[in-house]
Motif scaffolding. Structure first.
Motif, PDB file in Angstrom:
ATOM      1  N   TYR A  83      23.162 -87.259  16.861  1.00 55.80           N
ATOM      2  CA  TYR A  83      22.481 -88.054  15.839  1.00 55.80           C
ATOM      3  C   TYR A  83      22.392 -87.268  14.520  1.00 55.80           C
ATOM      4  CZ  TYR A  83      21.113 -92.264  18.342  1.00 55.80           C
ATOM      5  OH  TYR A  83      21.135 -93.474  18.970  1.00 55.80           O
ATOM      6  N   ALA A  84      22.244 -85.950  14.614  1.00 52.04           N
ATOM      7  CA  ALA A  84      22.252 -85.120  13.403  1.00 52.04           C
ATOM      8  C   ALA A  84      23.623 -85.171  12.740  1.00 52.04           C
ATOM      9  CB  ALA A  84      21.877 -83.682  13.751  1.00 52.04           C
ATOM     10  N   VAL A  85      24.684 -85.144  13.543  1.00 51.10           N
ATOM     11  CA  VAL A  85      26.039 -85.278  12.998  1.00 51.10           C
ATOM     12  C   VAL A  85      26.192 -86.631  12.317  1.00 51.10           C
ATOM     13  CG1 VAL A  85      28.494 -85.408  13.555  1.00 51.10           C
ATOM     14  CG2 VAL A  85      27.059 -83.677  14.652  1.00 51.10           C
ATOM     15  N   ALA A  86      25.677 -87.677  12.950  1.00 51.00           N
ATOM     16  CA  ALA A  86      25.785 -89.022  12.384  1.00 51.00           C
ATOM     17  C   ALA A  86      25.064 -89.115  11.039  1.00 51.00           C
ATOM     18  CB  ALA A  86      25.214 -90.045  13.359  1.00 51.00           C
ATOM     19  N   SER A 128      32.506 -91.930  24.555  1.00 51.02           N
ATOM     20  CA  SER A 128      31.057 -91.809  24.680  1.00 51.02           C
ATOM     21  C   SER A 128      30.449 -91.166  23.445  1.00 51.02           C
ATOM     22  CB  SER A 128      30.698 -90.993  25.930  1.00 51.02           C
ATOM     23  OG  SER A 128      31.033 -91.673  27.113  1.00 51.02           O
ATOM     24  N   VAL A 129      31.076 -90.102  22.973  1.00 54.91           N
ATOM     25  CA  VAL A 129      30.575 -89.424  21.768  1.00 54.91           C
ATOM     26  C   VAL A 129      30.695 -90.344  20.558  1.00 54.91           C
ATOM     27  CG1 VAL A 129      30.988 -87.506  20.176  1.00 54.91           C
ATOM     28  CG2 VAL A 129      30.998 -87.116  22.659  1.00 54.91           C
ATOM     29  N   ALA A 130      31.830 -91.014  20.424  1.00 58.64           N
ATOM     30  CA  ALA A 130      32.011 -91.941  19.309  1.00 58.64           C
ATOM     31  C   ALA A 130      30.983 -93.065  19.361  1.00 58.64           C
ATOM     32  CB  ALA A 130      33.432 -92.507  19.320  1.00 58.64           C
ATOM     33  N   GLY A 131      30.670 -93.534  20.576  1.00 60.81           N
ATOM     34  CA  GLY A 131      29.693 -94.604  20.721  1.00 60.81           C
ATOM     35  C   GLY A 131      28.320 -94.196  20.225  1.00 60.81           C
ATOM     36  N   ILE A 132      27.948 -92.948  20.459  1.00 60.85           N
ATOM     37  CA  ILE A 132      26.654 -92.476  19.972  1.00 60.85           C
ATOM     38  C   ILE A 132      26.650 -92.382  18.455  1.00 60.85           C
ATOM     39  CG2 ILE A 132      25.104 -90.478  19.946  1.00 60.85           C
ATOM     40  CD1 ILE A 132      25.824 -90.061  22.874  1.00 60.85           C
ATOM     41  N   LEU A 133      27.747 -91.939  17.873  1.00 64.43           N
ATOM     42  CA  LEU A 133      27.828 -91.862  16.412  1.00 64.43           C
ATOM     43  C   LEU A 133      27.687 -93.253  15.786  1.00 64.43           C
ATOM     44  CD1 LEU A 133      30.715 -89.255  15.906  1.00 64.43           C
ATOM     45  CD2 LEU A 133      28.241 -88.855  15.838  1.00 64.43           C
ATOM     46  N   THR A 134      28.344 -94.234  16.361  1.00 66.05           N
ATOM     47  CA  THR A 134      28.235 -95.587  15.818  1.00 66.05           C
ATOM     48  C   THR A 134      26.842 -96.162  16.062  1.00 66.05           C
ATOM     49  OG1 THR A 134      29.206 -96.517  17.842  1.00 66.05           O
ATOM     50  CG2 THR A 134      30.695 -96.064  16.005  1.00 66.05           C
ATOM     51  N   ALA A 135      26.255 -95.869  17.223  1.00 63.03           N
ATOM     52  CA  ALA A 135      24.895 -96.334  17.497  1.00 63.03           C
ATOM     53  C   ALA A 135      23.902 -95.725  16.505  1.00 63.03           C
ATOM     54  CB  ALA A 135      24.495 -95.978  18.930  1.00 63.03           C
ATOM     55  N   GLY A 191      24.540 -95.296  13.419  1.00 57.48           N
ATOM     56  CA  GLY A 191      24.708 -95.884  12.109  1.00 57.48           C
ATOM     57  C   GLY A 191      26.001 -95.589  11.392  1.00 57.48           C
ATOM     58  N   VAL A 192      26.898 -94.812  11.992  1.00 64.32           N
ATOM     59  CA  VAL A 192      28.188 -94.541  11.354  1.00 64.32           C
ATOM     60  C   VAL A 192      29.074 -95.780  11.520  1.00 64.32           C
ATOM     61  CG1 VAL A 192      30.207 -93.043  11.261  1.00 64.32           C
ATOM     62  CG2 VAL A 192      27.964 -92.092  11.873  1.00 64.32           C
ATOM     63  N   ALA A 193      29.702 -96.204  10.439  1.00 60.32           N
ATOM     64  CA  ALA A 193      30.529 -97.407  10.480  1.00 60.32           C
ATOM     65  C   ALA A 193      31.655 -97.238  11.498  1.00 60.32           C
ATOM     66  CB  ALA A 193      31.112 -97.690   9.105  1.00 60.32           C
ATOM     67  N   PRO A 194      31.808 -98.184  12.421  1.00 64.59           N
ATOM     68  CA  PRO A 194      32.855 -98.063  13.446  1.00 64.59           C
ATOM     69  C   PRO A 194      34.253 -97.915  12.861  1.00 64.59           C
ATOM     70  CG  PRO A 194      31.311 -99.809  14.012  1.00 64.59           C
ATOM     71  CD  PRO A 194      30.973 -99.380  12.613  1.00 64.59           C
ATOM     72  N   GLY A 195      34.488 -98.514  11.705  1.00 67.90           N
ATOM     73  CA  GLY A 195      35.805 -98.430  11.091  1.00 67.90           C
ATOM     74  C   GLY A 195      36.193 -97.044  10.643  1.00 67.90           C
ATOM     75  N   ARG A 196      35.233 -96.134  10.564  1.00 68.81           N
ATOM     76  CA  ARG A 196      35.527 -94.755  10.161  1.00 68.81           C
ATOM     77  C   ARG A 196      35.944 -93.888  11.334  1.00 68.81           C
ATOM     78  NH1 ARG A 196      30.498 -92.204   7.282  1.00 68.81           N
ATOM     79  NH2 ARG A 196      31.958 -90.468   7.116  1.00 68.81           N
ATOM     80  N   ILE A 197      35.720 -94.354  12.562  1.00 68.61           N
ATOM     81  CA  ILE A 197      35.837 -93.489  13.733  1.00 68.61           C
ATOM     82  C   ILE A 197      36.997 -93.915  14.628  1.00 68.61           C
ATOM     83  CG2 ILE A 197      34.651 -92.598  15.770  1.00 68.61           C
ATOM     84  CD1 ILE A 197      32.015 -93.140  14.394  1.00 68.61           C
ATOM     85  N   VAL A 198      37.755 -92.929  15.072  1.00 66.75           N
ATOM     86  CA  VAL A 198      38.795 -93.128  16.074  1.00 66.75           C
ATOM     87  C   VAL A 198      38.512 -92.156  17.215  1.00 66.75           C
ATOM     88  CG1 VAL A 198      41.248 -92.947  16.601  1.00 66.75           C
ATOM     89  CG2 VAL A 198      40.526 -93.864  14.400  1.00 66.75           C
ATOM     90  N   ALA A 199      38.519 -92.643  18.446  1.00 65.99           N
ATOM     91  CA  ALA A 199      38.290 -91.800  19.618  1.00 65.99           C
ATOM     92  C   ALA A 199      39.569 -91.703  20.423  1.00 65.99           C
ATOM     93  CB  ALA A 199      37.161 -92.373  20.481  1.00 65.99           C
ATOM     94  N   VAL A 200      39.990 -90.484  20.721  1.00 64.47           N
ATOM     95  CA  VAL A 200      41.224 -90.273  21.478  1.00 64.47           C
ATOM     96  C   VAL A 200      41.011 -89.192  22.523  1.00 64.47           C
ATOM     97  CG1 VAL A 200      42.757 -90.997  19.612  1.00 64.47           C
ATOM     98  CG2 VAL A 200      42.106 -88.608  19.809  1.00 64.47           C
ATOM     99  N   GLY A 201      41.737 -89.284  23.625  1.00 65.78           N
ATOM    100  CA  GLY A 201      41.727 -88.244  24.647  1.00 65.78           C
ATOM    101  C   GLY A 201      43.043 -87.503  24.653  1.00 65.78           C
ATOM    102  N   ARG A 202      42.984 -86.191  24.763  1.00 64.46           N
ATOM    103  CA  ARG A 202      44.188 -85.363  24.834  1.00 64.46           C
ATOM    104  C   ARG A 202      44.372 -84.734  26.201  1.00 64.46           C
ATOM    105  NH1 ARG A 202      46.585 -87.689  20.698  1.00 64.46           N
ATOM    106  NH2 ARG A 202      45.689 -87.210  18.661  1.00 64.46           N
ATOM    107  N   GLY A 203      43.422 -84.948  27.090  1.00 66.21           N
ATOM    108  CA  GLY A 203      43.549 -84.351  28.412  1.00 66.21           C
ATOM    109  C   GLY A 203      43.674 -82.845  28.329  1.00 66.21           C
ATOM    110  N   GLU A 204      44.658 -82.316  29.039  1.00 73.68           N
ATOM    111  CA  GLU A 204      44.867 -80.865  29.082  1.00 73.68           C
ATOM    112  C   GLU A 204      45.964 -80.401  28.123  1.00 73.68           C
ATOM    113  OE1 GLU A 204      47.782 -80.399  32.885  1.00 73.68           O
ATOM    114  OE2 GLU A 204      45.863 -81.393  33.288  1.00 73.68           O
ATOM    115  N   ASP A 205      46.421 -81.297  27.235  1.00 77.11           N
ATOM    116  CA  ASP A 205      47.613 -81.011  26.435  1.00 77.11           C
ATOM    117  C   ASP A 205      47.385 -80.060  25.259  1.00 77.11           C
ATOM    118  OD1 ASP A 205      49.047 -82.654  28.089  1.00 77.11           O
ATOM    119  OD2 ASP A 205      48.967 -84.399  26.756  1.00 77.11           O
ATOM    120  N   GLN A 206      46.147 -79.892  24.808  1.00 77.22           N
ATOM    121  CA  GLN A 206      45.884 -79.051  23.640  1.00 77.22           C
ATOM    122  C   GLN A 206      44.809 -78.012  23.958  1.00 77.22           C
ATOM    123  OE1 GLN A 206      44.997 -81.704  20.358  1.00 77.22           O
ATOM    124  NE2 GLN A 206      47.083 -82.469  20.240  1.00 77.22           N
TER     125      GLN A 206
END
Length: 221
Positions: free
Chosen positions: A133-136, A172-179, A181-196
């Motif tokens: 929430y502090a990040v948001a 889950s993290v992106a959902g908290i940011l949008t909850a 008050g961060v505009a959903p259109g600003r956020i993209v959530a992606v998973g990289r698994g073990e690749d990076q």
């Protein structure tokens, strides 16, 4: 005077003018703030563009100087905003295990798995939600950016499972940011698994470093 010389003079002058800026958030070991680095990079790029776009082919040095000035101003402004935002984030986040890294063109907030999730879970812990929430609040204070929430795992278990887990954790993290008050259109959530991986998976310490979620904050203007 050719445009390379002009760019060098412009960059040197900007460095001298920026000597009084706050170096506390450099993040590079160069001793220069992001404001100074942005100004110098902008000056150099602007000088090159100014020379290559010379309209009359007779005043390359003058056009390079103009480009250097415009580029320096833009670079300094962007660098200064990142410095300020990184400082504000550092003051707002209470967990010392969360890292805030100023990469020059974007901010990287690194959240280890241990403070976010239980093993094999994508449910964010209550304490971690306070910092998210502090990040948001920070993102809403600095609205001119896009945000990438990226989930990562170590290489334990099946790659497909790790990818799915990293995706769910990022969401889950992106959902908290949008909850918050961060505009959903600003956020993209992606998973990289073990690749990076951020460290070697050969040790327990390295695997712990690899299990993380990163919030990448990229200025848009």
């Amino acid at each position: 005077m050719n445009f390379r010389t002009t760019a060098a003079f412009a960059a040197t002058g900007l460095l001298a003018l920026g000597a009084c800026t706050d170096p506390s958030m450099t993040g590079t070991g160069t001793g220069m703030s992001r404001t100074q680095q942005g100004a110098i990079a902008g000056a150099t790029i602007g000088a090159v563009l100014g020379a290559t776009r010379d309209s009359d082919s007779n005043n390359e040095g003058r056009d390079a100087a103009k480009g250097a000035l415009v580029g320096a101003i833009a670079g300094a402004v962007a660098g200064n905003i990142l410095d300020q935002q990184a400082r504000a984030l550092d003051q707002a986040i209470t967990n010392p295990n969360i890292q805030i890294v100023n990469r020059g063109s974007y901010l990287q907030v690194i959240l280890p798995e241990g403070i976010l999730f239980a093993t094999d879970s994508a449910a964010v812990s209550g304490l971690a939600q306070n910092d998210l929430y502090a990040v948001a609040r920070n993102l809403n204070q600095y609205p001119n950016s896009r945000v990438e929430v990226v989930g990562h795992t170590d290489n334990s278990g099946a790659a497909a499972y790790n990818y799915d887990l990293s995706q769910r954790r990022a969401q889950s993290v992106a959902g908290i940011l949008t909850a918050a008050g961060v505009a959903p259109g600003r956020i993209v959530a992606v998973g990289r698994g073990e690749d990076q991986p951020a460290a070697s998976n050969a040790t327990a310490q390295g695997r712990a470093m690899n299990r993380r979620v990163e919030i990448l904050i990229r200025p848009t203007g």
